[in-house]
Design an enzyme around this catalytic site. Sequence first.
Site, mmCIF file in Angstrom:
data_model
loop_
_atom_site.group_PDB
_atom_site.id
_atom_site.type_symbol
_atom_site.label_atom_id
_atom_site.label_comp_id
_atom_site.label_asym_id
_atom_site.label_seq_id
_atom_site.Cartn_x
_atom_site.Cartn_y
_atom_site.Cartn_z
ATOM 1 N N ASN A 148 0.861 -1.032 -0.166
ATOM 2 C CA ASN A 148 0.038 -0.266 -0.338
ATOM 3 C C ASN A 148 0.547 1.096 -0.291
ATOM 4 O O ASN A 148 0.319 2.174 -0.651
ATOM 5 C CB ASN A 148 -0.869 0.257 1.240
ATOM 6 C CG ASN A 148 -0.144 0.394 2.310
ATOM 7 O OD1 ASN A 148 0.850 -0.289 2.535
ATOM 8 N ND2 ASN A 148 -1.160 0.823 3.668
ATOM 9 N N HIS A 172 8.810 -8.244 -0.492
ATOM 10 C CA HIS A 172 7.705 -8.002 -0.804
ATOM 11 C C HIS A 172 6.344 -8.259 -1.407
ATOM 12 O O HIS A 172 7.008 -9.717 -1.416
ATOM 13 C CB HIS A 172 7.944 -6.320 -1.986
ATOM 14 C CG HIS A 172 7.472 -5.685 -1.405
ATOM 15 N ND1 HIS A 172 6.320 -4.743 -1.116
ATOM 16 C CD2 HIS A 172 8.296 -3.378 -1.673
ATOM 17 C CE1 HIS A 172 6.103 -4.018 -0.574
ATOM 18 N NE2 HIS A 172 7.246 -2.899 -0.898
ATOM 19 N N ALA A 173 5.705 -7.250 -1.263
ATOM 20 C CA ALA A 173 3.960 -8.121 -1.668
ATOM 21 C C ALA A 173 4.348 -8.738 -3.282
ATOM 22 O O ALA A 173 4.942 -7.990 -3.448
ATOM 23 C CB ALA A 173 2.982 -7.084 -1.350
ATOM 24 N N GLY A 223 1.693 -6.199 7.712
ATOM 25 C CA GLY A 223 1.111 -6.016 6.870
ATOM 26 C C GLY A 223 -0.443 -5.809 7.619
ATOM 27 O O GLY A 223 -0.805 -5.642 8.437
ATOM 28 N N GLU A 245 3.806 -4.629 12.819
ATOM 29 C CA GLU A 245 3.303 -3.391 12.126
ATOM 30 C C GLU A 245 1.707 -3.669 11.019
ATOM 31 O O GLU A 245 2.318 -4.157 10.272
ATOM 32 C CB GLU A 245 4.115 -2.857 11.102
ATOM 33 C CG GLU A 245 4.865 -1.438 12.351
ATOM 34 C CD GLU A 245 4.624 -0.844 13.210
ATOM 35 O OE1 GLU A 245 3.291 -0.275 12.877
ATOM 36 O OE2 GLU A 245 5.737 -0.349 13.618
ATOM 37 N N CYS A 279 -3.104 1.643 6.903
ATOM 38 C CA CYS A 279 -4.139 1.210 8.173
ATOM 39 C C CYS A 279 -3.888 2.018 8.726
ATOM 40 O O CYS A 279 -4.565 1.999 9.577
ATOM 41 C CB CYS A 279 -2.071 0.208 7.974
ATOM 42 S SG CYS A 279 -0.896 1.385 8.882
ATOM 43 N N GLU A 381 -11.041 -4.431 9.485
ATOM 44 C CA GLU A 381 -10.789 -3.289 8.754
ATOM 45 C C GLU A 381 -11.540 -2.968 7.386
ATOM 46 O O GLU A 381 -10.994 -4.414 6.817
ATOM 47 C CB GLU A 381 -9.209 -3.421 9.242
ATOM 48 C CG GLU A 381 -8.743 -2.931 8.445
ATOM 49 C CD GLU A 381 -6.717 -2.733 8.042
ATOM 50 O OE1 GLU A 381 -6.531 -3.930 8.172
ATOM 51 O OE2 GLU A 381 -5.972 -1.797 8.039
HETATM 52 P P1 NAP Z 1 -0.954 -8.698 3.809
HETATM 53 O O1 NAP Z 1 -1.331 -9.274 3.056
HETATM 54 O O2 NAP Z 1 -0.941 -9.493 5.011
HETATM 55 O O3 NAP Z 1 0.663 -8.656 2.963
HETATM 56 C C1 NAP Z 1 1.609 -8.191 3.277
HETATM 57 C C2 NAP Z 1 3.356 -9.144 3.492
HETATM 58 O O4 NAP Z 1 2.934 -9.812 4.014
HETATM 59 C C3 NAP Z 1 3.315 -9.683 2.121
HETATM 60 O O5 NAP Z 1 4.845 -9.073 1.896
HETATM 61 C C4 NAP Z 1 2.509 -10.785 1.599
HETATM 62 O O6 NAP Z 1 3.328 -12.036 0.698
HETATM 63 C C5 NAP Z 1 3.014 -11.591 3.309
HETATM 64 N N1 NAP Z 1 2.650 -12.663 3.705
HETATM 65 C C6 NAP Z 1 0.820 -12.550 3.773
HETATM 66 N N2 NAP Z 1 0.334 -13.724 4.614
HETATM 67 C C7 NAP Z 1 1.517 -14.418 4.750
HETATM 68 C C8 NAP Z 1 2.155 -15.514 5.378
HETATM 69 N N3 NAP Z 1 1.058 -16.113 5.769
HETATM 70 N N4 NAP Z 1 3.309 -15.855 6.026
HETATM 71 C C9 NAP Z 1 4.238 -14.566 5.159
HETATM 72 N N5 NAP Z 1 4.189 -13.459 4.701
HETATM 73 C C10 NAP Z 1 2.875 -13.408 4.508
HETATM 74 O O7 NAP Z 1 -1.386 -7.271 4.069
HETATM 75 P P2 NAP Z 1 -1.228 -6.675 1.961
HETATM 76 O O8 NAP Z 1 -2.815 -6.968 1.586
HETATM 77 O O9 NAP Z 1 -0.151 -6.301 1.485
HETATM 78 O O10 NAP Z 1 -1.876 -4.722 3.243
HETATM 79 C C11 NAP Z 1 -2.560 -4.568 4.068
HETATM 80 C C12 NAP Z 1 -2.622 -4.810 5.580
HETATM 81 O O11 NAP Z 1 -1.685 -4.259 5.585
HETATM 82 C C13 NAP Z 1 -4.035 -4.291 5.505
HETATM 83 O O12 NAP Z 1 -4.136 -4.982 7.605
HETATM 84 C C14 NAP Z 1 -2.803 -2.696 6.870
HETATM 85 O O13 NAP Z 1 -3.824 -2.423 7.424
HETATM 86 C C15 NAP Z 1 -1.662 -3.661 6.849
HETATM 87 N N6 NAP Z 1 -0.475 -2.195 7.443
HETATM 88 C C16 NAP Z 1 -0.237 -1.581 8.413
HETATM 89 C C17 NAP Z 1 0.895 -1.025 8.710
HETATM 90 C C18 NAP Z 1 1.131 -0.635 10.403
HETATM 91 O O14 NAP Z 1 2.509 0.060 9.759
HETATM 92 N N7 NAP Z 1 0.336 -0.942 11.318
HETATM 93 C C19 NAP Z 1 0.635 0.034 7.632
HETATM 94 C C20 NAP Z 1 0.853 -1.168 5.767
HETATM 95 C C21 NAP Z 1 -0.600 -1.532 5.698
HETATM 96 P P3 NAP Z 1 2.628 -12.106 -1.193
HETATM 97 O O15 NAP Z 1 2.185 -10.846 -0.684
HETATM 98 O O16 NAP Z 1 3.353 -12.116 -1.651
HETATM 99 O O17 NAP Z 1 1.033 -12.914 -0.259
#
Ligand code: NAP
Length: 487
Positions: A148, A172-173, A223, A245, A279, A381
């Site tokens: 994001n 990275h994603a 994530g 985070e 987020c 969320e």
């Molecule tokens: P996501 O689907 O959780 O992915 C984040 C990263 O984690 C990606 O690199 C993803 O890889 C990897 N990942 C996903 N599932 C995993 C698993 N089971 N094991 C290991 N790695 C895994 O999140 P997103 O859709 O990219 O981002 C949105 C989320 O991030 C929202 O919930 C948002 O609130 C949160 N966020 C939090 C913050 C903060 O600072 N608190 C900042 C920004 C975003 P793949 O892409 O290969 O699946």
Amino acid sequence: MTTTQNQAVSQGSAQQGAGMHSVNPATGETFASYDTLSPEQIEERLSRAVVAFESYRLSSFEQRAAWMTRAAEVLEARAQELGELATREMGKTLAAAVAEVKKCASGCRYYAQNAEKFLADEGVVTEAERAYVTYQPLGVVLAVMPWNFPYWQVFRFIGPAIMAGNVGLLKHASNVPGCALAIESVMTEAGFPQGVFQTLLVGSKGVEAILKDDRVRAVSLTGSEGAGRSVAGTAGAAIKPAVMELGGSDPFIVMPSADLELSIKTAVTARTINNGQSCIAAKRFIVHADIYDRFVDGFVAGLAALKLGDPMLEDTDIGPLATPAIRDEVHGLVQDAVQKGAKVLLGGQVPAGQSQLAQGNYYPVTALSELTPEMEVYGEEVFGPVALIFRVADIEGAVKVANATRFGLASSVWTTDKAEQARFVRDIEAGSVFVNSMVASDPRLPFGGVKASGFGRELSRHGIHEFVNTKTVSIGAAPDAHKSKTE
Ligand code: NAP
């Protein structure tokens, strides 16, 4: 057409298949594809990281700061190019993407200028001749990052972790492989030695094995809650430090004494920033009954005035959501709420027909009221431009609704009453409270959450202390001290 990891992005349409793909969310077009790494290639990069750490950890702060400052210059020089790449891969407006790249430059400079001070030895008076605390790098740190803010999330890891003397591996994603490789190229262009920062094009299934590897000493994940549970579980079992985070469902509370005009204007931005996919976007608007109607009228009018469209165009306020799955999830949550009695004040329909909006992952800015705990939106969320509006009778009600979520990332409260401000600061379960202003991340302030929003902190001096060994040094001791020692 596929490219290997270190080749330039291939332009034009590409066949969808194994590997990673850059798909434009505004059109659905796949414009570049990449091979993911084989186990041998991952091994090669891990070994290179370990070798790099052996000499990099001995480099001076002055030398690291010179490289980090150069990274800031490279980011600024390449802001337009990198911004366009992010817009094409994940759909944020070009203006926002370019601003994000520039923010990364300021984050690099902040740690270039402050890391040495944050990590200076600290003397402690004990019975020893001399005792002090010194901070040393941990080694190879894995960063698992979201799409994001494809640059900022990574650079807010890079600034502190690399300035502390660690080396980084980025997973990275999967939908932003171009941004992932561009970040590695910025670090190389800045002059960091080979292996100090490497991108690994691997899917999420590859994370567990990498994190379990003894050579990887810590992990930082930004994530979703689900990814956090999985990665924190692996880190916990392997006894490795982790920063999590995760998601948020931040409250935005408006009390009668607030500057209504400013709170409305800010609310519109706070909900729709980054196409609603942040987020720390305000997601739940909790409004006191005395000003509810006036706030809601102004807020909905402000949301309705935003222009949904091509994120490359200057007059666009909101681009598409990053993937079709995200749009479907957002719409599913809205439909569930509507079926259970929520009132739709704005939006709520997926664009259909032959329009350009129907070709991409567009979702209209939406506002819902009359929300109840049975609705999924109440606890989940919502990662899209959907505002949830709640009416409360008093400050007790406001705090109760604000805390009625398993998340606790940030919060924004609007009141000029000092007693109310103090009450919110004391009672809101969140990693930050912004009073009469919008939540934003700032290199000078710690950033992170409580509850299901995660643990650990990024940014400021707190962020750089997450990935260091806080080493106690005690030199010599007076004989008397030995006698009284019990441990
Ligand atoms: P996501 O689907 O959780 O992915 C984040 C990263 O984690 C990606 O690199 C993803 O890889 C990897 N990942 C996903 N599932 C995993 C698993 N089971 N094991 C290991 N790695 C895994 O999140 P997103 O859709 O990219 O981002 C949105 C989320 O991030 C929202 O919930 C948002 O609130 C949160 N966020 C939090 C913050 C903060 O600072 N608190 C900042 C920004 C975003 P793949 O892409 O290969 O699946």
